[in-house]
Design an enzyme around this catalytic site. Sequence first.
Site, PDB file in Angstrom:
ATOM      1  CD1 TRP A   1      -0.576   1.616   2.696  1.00 27.17           C
ATOM      2  CD2 TRP A   1      -2.198   1.782   2.024  1.00 27.17           C
ATOM      3  NE1 TRP A   1      -1.179   2.762   3.030  1.00 27.17           N
ATOM      4  CE2 TRP A   1      -2.450   2.894   2.080  1.00 27.17           C
ATOM      5  CE3 TRP A   1      -3.237   1.698   0.732  1.00 27.17           C
ATOM      6  CZ2 TRP A   1      -3.189   4.074   2.806  1.00 27.17           C
ATOM      7  CZ3 TRP A   1      -3.988   2.783   0.426  1.00 27.17           C
ATOM      8  CH2 TRP A   1      -4.304   3.689   1.831  1.00 27.17           C
TER       9      TRP A   1
ATOM     10  CG  ASP B   1       1.827  -6.510   4.823  1.00 25.11           C
ATOM     11  OD1 ASP B   1       2.080  -4.999   6.436  1.00 25.11           O
ATOM     12  OD2 ASP B   1       1.114  -6.679   5.367  1.00 25.11           O
TER      13      ASP B   1
HETATM   14  N1  ABN Z   1      -0.598  -5.043   6.214  1.00 26.06           N
HETATM   15  C1  ABN Z   1      -0.626  -5.003   7.586  1.00 26.06           C
HETATM   16  C2  ABN Z   1      -1.978  -5.464   7.998  1.00 26.06           C
HETATM   17  C3  ABN Z   1      -1.924  -7.287   8.112  1.00 26.06           C
HETATM   18  C4  ABN Z   1      -2.719  -8.308   8.417  1.00 26.06           C
HETATM   19  C5  ABN Z   1      -4.224  -7.266   8.541  1.00 26.06           C
HETATM   20  C6  ABN Z   1      -4.149  -6.286   8.602  1.00 26.06           C
HETATM   21  C7  ABN Z   1      -3.289  -5.623   8.058  1.00 26.06           C
END
Ligand code: ABN
Length: 175
Positions: free
Chosen positions: A104, A123
């Site tokens: 994102w 992530d």
């Molecule tokens: N982008 C972080 C995240 C991971 C898992 C669930 C929600 C948000």
Amino acid sequence: MLKFLNRFSQALDQAVVSGARSSARRFGRRSALARLGGFLVGGAVASALPFDRAFGAETKKAGPDDDTSCDYWRYCAVDGFLCSCCGGSLTQCPPGTEASKASWVGTCLNPNDGKQYLVSYNDCCGKTACGQCLCNNNERERPGYRLGVHNDINWCMANTSTMFHCTTSILVGVA
Ligand code: ABN
């Protein structure tokens, strides 16, 4: 003799009565109710006290240059555990995890030069949730039904392991 027996019997009576009273005071209904009342009032007061409902997961909101703080400028739209608190860094995944293939991208104001920067929130995947320094900042983010502009998403979805561990904040360029 009869007198003696009479006195002895009276003394015995008194001893039994006072023993019964004392045990009623200690173990009786009123005492139990008093204790229960104390317990309930104590519980109500304790639950009204402020405490850390995130159990330490949410970071202190400290200075703008601290990259372990949710207030650091690059984190304006981060939603996840900061990799700087999880054995990685602002831009590096911790050992044993890999960067998500999807991400994102947010736009954050750098207070040092007054410019807006694109920040990619990748992530790190392959380990269970880090659990440290949870931040949920949502500048320019929109609700979940607008998927492309929503940040509450597991970006590990396209990786071999979809397990989310933490989030990095990589500068892409000036907006
Ligand atoms: N982008 C972080 C995240 C991971 C898992 C669930 C929600 C948000």
